[in-house]
Design an enzyme around this catalytic site. Structure first.
Site, short mmCIF file in Angstrom:
data_model
loop_
_atom_site.label_atom_id
_atom_site.label_comp_id
_atom_site.label_asym_id
_atom_site.label_seq_id
_atom_site.Cartn_x
_atom_site.Cartn_y
_atom_site.Cartn_z
N GLY A 216 0.84 -1.21 0.00
CA GLY A 216 0.00 0.00 0.00
C GLY A 216 0.86 1.24 0.00
O GLY A 216 2.05 1.18 -0.32
N ASN A 217 0.27 2.37 0.34
CA ASN A 217 1.05 3.60 0.47
C ASN A 217 0.42 4.48 1.55
O ASN A 217 -0.61 4.12 2.12
CB ASN A 217 1.17 4.33 -0.88
CG ASN A 217 -0.19 4.67 -1.45
OD1 ASN A 217 -0.94 5.42 -0.86
ND2 ASN A 217 -0.51 4.08 -2.61
N HIS A 218 1.03 5.62 1.81
CA HIS A 218 0.62 6.45 2.96
C HIS A 218 -0.56 7.38 2.67
O HIS A 218 -0.90 8.21 3.50
CB HIS A 218 1.80 7.30 3.43
CG HIS A 218 2.88 6.49 4.08
ND1 HIS A 218 2.66 5.75 5.20
CD2 HIS A 218 4.17 6.29 3.73
CE1 HIS A 218 3.78 5.13 5.55
NE2 HIS A 218 4.71 5.44 4.66
N SER A 219 -1.17 7.29 1.50
CA SER A 219 -2.27 8.21 1.20
C SER A 219 -3.42 8.02 2.21
O SER A 219 -3.80 6.89 2.52
CB SER A 219 -2.78 7.96 -0.22
OG SER A 219 -3.99 8.65 -0.41
N ALA A 283 -3.94 7.72 -4.96
CA ALA A 283 -2.54 7.28 -5.05
C ALA A 283 -2.58 5.79 -5.36
O ALA A 283 -2.56 4.95 -4.46
CB ALA A 283 -1.83 7.55 -3.74
#
Ligand code: CTP
Length: 405
Positions: A216-219, A283
């Site tokens: 995943g990512n930090h969005s 994102a």
């Protein structure tokens, strides 16, 4: 936010009128100055004395006061207000508002009001769903009034369905948020986004490695949600395709929750054809595990590698089939050679505008409440903005979009 604001509460004849007492109380508690105007039939549901006591001011029902020689001047009352909220708004009063039928003080005040007007309908489900009510509310939105969505639940008739007035705290929340919109800042002028269908992607995507792990990512989804909320308040019909996010979204915005890039793409496919404007704020993970394990992967190996395959580029795919009248807006998150990369993406994905945020800017980036953006249009014209709250950034972006509509 509402501290010091002059708010005119208009109460109609509806069983939900008892909630107006709570609404007035909440507005007073938040520091607003409140005046109440009632339709004659509202008195059958709640007394003027209750509302006068809670609002700390005389409550207005008729043009004339018994035993007095003065009268209640509808124009003075209307011009006094910074905003007017009709809560509950009955089907009858909604119809009068849409057609200018001025047969009581409340209607005289409404027709004289220059301030933004908010309508919180309350009625039985069949009345709510009737074509006549829908047409009247559409007309009121064209006049520049905002409609606060009804809730679903038990109705006065004993039926269960849509038509319950929004709860007083939801109304207050709506008014507070609306105060930040361009619509109010520009004095309630009619927005060009009214009635437009806007598709917005937001948040991260999670790509499964196994049933318990993901890439995943930090969005956080904050920027996309702020855009959705401000667009909604400007009268747009918003469809938000939201990746995993812990944030809540105000009622009235249609939300399709998704997890992976593939799901986000499928959800967009469904709504893209009917959308006037698409904003790709998500994102999206660029890669996903090629064959996610069906079972939890055990840590038996000393090392292991994951084979990733490229996800579909959602914005680019729709850029290829975009119709002439459709607008598409993208984001670019860059760490180096930001302008160069953003301009390349603008062209490659056939965007009409691209919003560049650079992670190297202080106060800009994931999870923060602020952002600092540069907006580039299809002619490579560049507009740089200061560090602002994400709500204000959303207004800047929507104002740019309004220039293209
Ligand atoms: N985007 C998308 N689908 C993807 C990747 C990106 O819709 N699979 C959209 C984003 O929502 C954004 C724009 O494309 O509006 C640019 O996203 P960004 O991640 O900055 O660029 P990428 O094209 O992924 O390029 P790179 O990661 O190599 O910088």
């Amino acid at each position: 936010m509402l501290n010091g604001k002059k708010i005119l509460v208009a109460v109609c004849g509806s069983i939900a009128a008892y909630k107006s007492a709570y609404l007035v109380r909440l507005l007073i508690k938040s520091g607003a100055h409140v005046r109440v105007v009632m339709s004659p039939s509202a008195k059958d549901f709640i007394t003027p004395l209750t509302l006068a006591t809670l609002s700390k001011h005389e409550c207005y029902v008729d043009y004339t006061n018994n035993h007095k020689t003065n009268w209640n001047n509808h124009v003075d009352l209307a011009l006094w207000a910074d905003l007017m909220v009709v809560a509950p708004a009955s089907a009858g009063t909604i119809s009068k508002m849409a057609n200018g039928i001025c047969d009581n003080l409340l209607m005289g005040v409404y027709l004289s009001a220059r301030c933004p007007v908010f309508i919180a309908p309350a009625m039985d489900e069949d009345m709510w769903k009737h074509g006549s009510t829908k047409a009247n509310l559409k007309k009121l939105q064209v006049f520049g009034n905002s409609v606060i969505s009804v809730n679903e639940g038990e109705l006065a008739s004993g039926l269960v369905g849509e038509g319950r007035m929004a709860e007083p705290d939801q109304i207050v929340q709506y008014l507070e948020a609306a105060l930040t919109t361009a619509e109010l800042l520009s004095g309630g002028k009619i927005s060009k986004l009214k009635g437009k269908k806007i598709l917005i992607t937001s948040g991260p995507t999670f790509e499964a490695i196994d049933p318990v792990r993901f890439i995943g990512n930090h969005s956080s989804g904050k920027m996309g949600i702020a855009l959705a909320e401000q667009a909604y308040k400007l009268g747009a019909e918003v469809q938000l395709i939201l990746g995993p996010s812990a944030l809540s979204v105000i009622k009235g915005i249609k939300v399709t929750p998704v997890t992976s890039a593939a799901e986000m793409y499928q959800a967009c496919k469904k709504h893209f054809p009917s959308s006037d404007i698409c904003i790709f704020a998500a994102a999206v993970a660029d890669y996903a595990p090629k064959s996610p394990s069906k079972q939890k992967i055990k840590k038996s190996e000393k090392e292991f590698s994951l084979l990733l395959s490229k996800n579909v580029d959602i914005a680019q795919e729709f850029g290829k089939i975009k119709r002439k009248q459709q607008l598409s807006i993208g984001f670019a998150l860059e760490t180096n050679e930001a302008l160069k990369h953003a301009k390349e993406k603008l062209k490659k994905k056939n965007f009409d505008l691209i919003v560049l945020n650079s992670l190297s800017e202080q106060g800009a980036g994931f999870k923060l409440d602020t952002n600092k953006v540069t907006i580039i249009d299809a002619n490579n014209k560049i507009a740089k903005f200061e560090l602002k709250s994400k709500e204000e950034v959303a207004i800047d972006i929507l104002n740019k979009i309004q220039n293209l509509v």
